[in-house]
Design an enzyme around this catalytic site. Structure first.
Site: not given
Ligand SMILES: NC(=O)c1ccc[n+]([C@@H]2O[C@H](COP(=O)([O-])OP(=O)(O)OC[C@H]3O[C@@H](n4cnc5c(N)ncnc54)[C@H](O)[C@@H]3O)[C@@H](O)[C@H]2O)c1
Length: 306
Positions: A164, A168
């Site tokens: 990951y 990133k």
């Molecule tokens: N939540 C946090 O605090 C946090 C922190 C750092 C980074 N991020 C990044 O933010 C983004 C969103 O994270 P989140 O927490 O909302 O996650 P989440 O798991 O709630 O949502 C991610 C969505 O991506 C979809 N997805 C996965 N693989 C896919 C694909 N191949 N094609 C299309 N859709 C796909 C999933 O079905 C899901 O609905 C991610 O890139 C994550 O790495 C989040």
């Protein structure tokens, strides 16, 4: 409804849940027509379903907005292309793409398998490339557009998520390359490193002191997609990485050389051993200093509430 994005067409990947969903809803509420992409998978990337993307389209339409669902996997070239083609056929243009989709497969590096490495890098890094690739070709012709990638504070390094973290870090370099390569066509590219309560952050094995809601992240993305995303000097904002964590917004430094030294004649290992420690030295890694605190939080099973 506001009008921050009136008349714009925006595509959001991973828009079925968490941060992506909040971005899609906010963009529609601010007047954008939205392509809602979500493969509808579990947190590890399995068991896809199209219901997740359809559900958010229904929410947008019920609120009086316009949206279309694409349930493709963005780690494929065809998936990235279909998202952009759908924006063009349904709405006639594409002004912004936001690559939010992501999965997690956590494992210590010395135990990590190819099945844990490849899909994570493919979803995050290639999944940003596939959409940027298709969108940038259209934006270059249009002479305008905004690309937004999603990174993480974890790009600095991660104990148990090397896959990951590597993806990133790659997204930041991809975003900066897009900012450089597309500047002369009027296209901007920025990255967002969010901290927000979702199913993904609920599994983070440490106490997060600064965390907000997906709606906070959506507000920043809406701003970056808008014509108001302009720096103090009047230049459009591009090539930047912003963190948003509840009430905090931060900008990350551009990578740059910290200190340099020069040899007289050519270098040898002995010369470097004499010269390097006292002159060029090291740049202490902040996360190394936090290892003990992170291990304690993991042992205490501290988790942010999703
Ligand atoms: N939540 C946090 O605090 C946090 C922190 C750092 C980074 N991020 C990044 O933010 C983004 C969103 O994270 P989140 O927490 O909302 O996650 P989440 O798991 O709630 O949502 C991610 C969505 O991506 C979809 N997805 C996965 N693989 C896919 C694909 N191949 N094609 C299309 N859709 C796909 C999933 O079905 C899901 O609905 C991610 O890139 C994550 O790495 C989040």
């Amino acid at each position: 409804m506001g009008n921050f994005l009136a008349g714009k067409v925006v595509a959001v990947t991973g828009a079925g849940r968490g941060i992506g969903r909040a971005v899609a809803l906010a963009a529609a509420a601010e007047g954008a027509k939205v392509v809602v992409n979500d493969y509808g998978v579990g947190i590890g990337g399995g068991e896809p379903t199209s219901e997740v993307a359809d559900g958010v389209v229904k929410e947008i339409v019920a609120a009086g907005g316009e949206a279309v669902a694409v349930a493709d996997d963005i780690s494929t070239m065809a998936g990235g292309q279909r998202i952009v083609d759908t924006a063009l056929t349904r709405f006639g243009r594409v002004d912004g793409v936001v690559c939010v989709a992501g999965i997690l497969r956590e494992r210590m590096l010395f135990n990590m398998s190819e099945e844990e490495w490849d899909p994570v890098v493919a979803t995050h890094l290639k999944g940003t490339f596939t959409v940027f690739r298709a969108a940038s070709a259209v934006m270059r012709r249009q002479g305008c557009g905004t690309l937004i990638g999603f990174t993480s504070g974890n790009h600095q390094g991660s104990v148990a998520q090397a896959n990951y973290s590597a993806a990133k870090g790659g997204i930041i370099s991809l975003v900066r390359s897009a900012a450089l390569g597309l500047a002369k066509y009027g296209v901007t590219a920025n990255a967002v490193a969010p901290v927000a309560r979702t199913r993904m952050s609920a599994g983070v094995p440490m106490e997060l002191k600064e965390i907000g809601e997906p709606e906070d992240v959506a507000a920043l993305v809406t701003y970056l997609l808008s014509d108001k995303a302009v720096a103090v000097g009047g230049e459009r904002i591009t090539g930047q990485v912003y963190t948003i964590a509840g009430p905090k917004i931060a900008v990350w430094a551009q990578p740059r050389e910290l200190r340099a030294g020069y040899a007289e004649g050519s270098w040898t290992p002995e010369k470097i051993a004499d010269f390097l420690p006292g002159t060029v030295g090291t740049d202490p890694m902040p996360m190394l200093a936090q290892l003990e605190a992170m291990a304690k939080a993991a042992a205490a099973k501290d988790r942010p509430n999703a």
